[in-house]
Enzyme design. Structure first.
Site, PDB file in Angstrom:
ATOM      1  N   HIS A   1      -4.769  -3.416   2.298  1.00 19.78           N
ATOM      2  CA  HIS A   1      -4.932  -4.156   2.963  1.00 19.78           C
ATOM      3  C   HIS A   1      -4.651  -3.640   4.479  1.00 19.78           C
ATOM      4  O   HIS A   1      -3.442  -4.644   4.596  1.00 19.78           O
ATOM      5  CB  HIS A   1      -5.514  -5.736   2.958  1.00 19.78           C
ATOM      6  CG  HIS A   1      -7.519  -5.893   3.860  1.00 19.78           C
ATOM      7  ND1 HIS A   1      -8.412  -6.513   3.635  1.00 19.78           N
ATOM      8  CD2 HIS A   1      -7.099  -5.227   5.196  1.00 19.78           C
ATOM      9  CE1 HIS A   1      -9.045  -6.795   4.770  1.00 19.78           C
ATOM     10  NE2 HIS A   1      -8.038  -6.239   5.368  1.00 19.78           N
TER      11      HIS A   1
ATOM     12  N   GLY B   1     -15.036  -3.387  -0.369  1.00 22.24           N
ATOM     13  CA  GLY B   1     -15.390  -4.278  -0.467  1.00 22.24           C
ATOM     14  C   GLY B   1     -16.967  -4.895   0.400  1.00 22.24           C
ATOM     15  O   GLY B   1     -17.623  -4.528  -0.935  1.00 22.24           O
TER      16      GLY B   1
ATOM     17  N   CYS C   1      -4.474 -12.494   0.386  1.00 26.59           N
ATOM     18  CA  CYS C   1      -5.872 -13.864   0.284  1.00 26.59           C
ATOM     19  C   CYS C   1      -4.699 -14.486   1.631  1.00 26.59           C
ATOM     20  O   CYS C   1      -4.035 -15.235   1.524  1.00 26.59           O
ATOM     21  CB  CYS C   1      -6.398 -14.459  -0.228  1.00 26.59           C
ATOM     22  SG  CYS C   1      -7.308 -15.304  -0.475  1.00 26.59           S
TER      23      CYS C   1
END
Length: 428
Positions: A227, A290, A154
């Site tokens: 990611h 996502g 994140c």
């Protein structure tokens, strides 16, 4: 230990495992179909069940498709809707800070409870204090999640900046290995890491491999969700971090080549079922989607069971889904004082009619209804008049075709093979 302006707590007592605890109907029949219309997909052989030791719950199908953890989106209400559409997609919670779990130990249902129908489900936690990570894991055990995932990806300033965890932890793989060892020591379910391909200027393929090598060799971690963009911690927003850094799928497929004993799930920029299948055909063990799974939930999740898992279609219609969701919603409204309210519970439904006739009017009516409706029944009575019967009563259609294959030539683009600096990394 210290890194930049963040300090990570590694109390000697925190690595000692904690003892595990035992673990209505509408007045005008809006849910009554005006005509019986359903379709059943051709039955295909079901894929083999999970048998690897790394999956403790062998009665679930493998995580070939999973919905990414998204703050303020993948809450228990969204997951309830998602599970009504797909029986086999793996669902993730929003990220929960370990400190939240520890400090709210007398109010854990509000953060950790989920209906049993939501299995298979993964709890994602974040943090930079080993003792709190251990305690949070132990406290979560009673809820029986199927896996615990550690957030190392994140880029939000609240997390990677002030919080000193998330993507910033990629700069300290030794700490991540310690954290994963602590988490694994306090649970009986598999553990995994979700990360980016790099952080700021630390974005070479070799640096990514160093991170994977160190975490996997010094902890029980055998599953990484990657990611395929790097995180930029200064100057751009979390939303821009999902679009400005370029996708480098070649890094992901390089990891598959260079770490054949590990499992990798690809994430980032994948929006269609065709792209999911293309990524898997190119070798990905799993694919995480996502925003497409939230913004276009019906058309994305509706094809997971058939097109990815080869399972029969449930034939569910939106009308049937909403009838079940209404029953769920009425049981949770006001469960914690004034929360959740109708807006909280109905929020994931706002994408259910994406690109369908009546969608814009439905959203306007929903915004108005949120101001005064106190039951799901009254909310649906006021809003669903905007949606034509043929939309409410149609099962999921055929998946759209013709998507570009972003992985068609990926194996010609791979970076040079990784050569681990084993002795140097051991003491870094």
């Amino acid at each position: 230990m210290k890194l930049a302006t963040c300090s990570y707590s590694s109390s000697p007592t925190s690595v000692t495992p904690f003892l595990l605890q035992t673990r209505p109907r509408f007045s005008f029949n809006i849910f009554q179909a005006s005509s019986s219309s359903s379709s059943t997909a051709a039955r295909q052989p079901r894929p083999a069940m999970v048998s690897a030791r790394n999956y403790a719950h062998a009665h679930y199908l493998p995580p070939w498709f999973s919905v990414a953890p998204m703050m303020e989106w993948t809450d228990v209400h969204y997951r309830t809707m998602a599970r009504l559409i797909s029986k086999h997609a793996w669902l993730y919670t929003e990220m929960l800070a370990a400190e939240t779990i520890v400090y709210q130990k007398d109010n854990l249902d509000r953060f950790l409870y989920f209906p049993p129908e939501q299995h298979p489900i993964v709890l994602q936690i974040g943090g930079s204090n080993l003792e709190n990570l251990a305690k949070a894991t132990q406290l979560a055990n009673i809820y029986k999640y199927d896996e615990i995932n550690f957030n190392c990806g994140c880029p939000s300033p609240r997390v990677a900046g002030h919080g000193c965890f998330g993507a910033r932890l990629m700069l300290d793989p030794k700490f991540v290995a310690e954290a994963m060892s602590v988490i694994a020591a306090n649970t009986d379910v598999p553990v995994s890491v979700k990360c980016r391909i790099g952080v700021d200027d630390h974005d070479s393929y070799n640096e990514l491999c160093d991170f994977i090598y160190k975490v996997s060799s010094q902890s029980p971690t055998r599953h990484f969700i990657i990611h395929s963009r790097k995180a930029m911690l200064n100057g751009i927003s979390p939303a821009e971090n999902r679009s400005i850094p370029p996708l480098k799928y070649e890094y992901f497929y390089g990891l598959l080549r260079d770490f054949p004993d590990l499992r990798f799930t690809i994430n980032g920029g994948i929006n269609t079922i065709d792209e999911v299948n293309a990524a898997r055909k190119a070798g990905a063990h799993g694919v995480m989607v996502g925003r497409a799974a939230f913004n276009n939930s019906w058309n994305t999740l509706g094809h997971v069971d058939t097109a990815i898992y080869g399972a029969p279609s449930s034939g569910i219609t939106r009308r049937q889904l909403l009838k079940e969701f209404e029953a769920y919603g009425e049981t949770v409204l006001g469960k914690y004082g004034q929360k959740p309210n109708v807006r909280d519970v109905a929020k994931p439904l706002l994408s259910l009619f994406y690109a369908q006739p009546g969608n814009s009017l439905w959203k306007r009516k929903a915004d108005a209804a949120f101001m005064h409706c106190t039951t799901m029944k009254s909310f649906f009575e006021e809003t669903l008049v905007a949606i034509p019967d043929f939309v409410l009563d149609a099962p999921v259609g055929a998946p759209p075709s013709g998507s570009n294959d972003p992985f068609a030539n990926i194996h010609t683009l791979l970076p040079p093979p990784y050569e681990s600096r084993e002795q140097e990394l051991q003491y870094a």
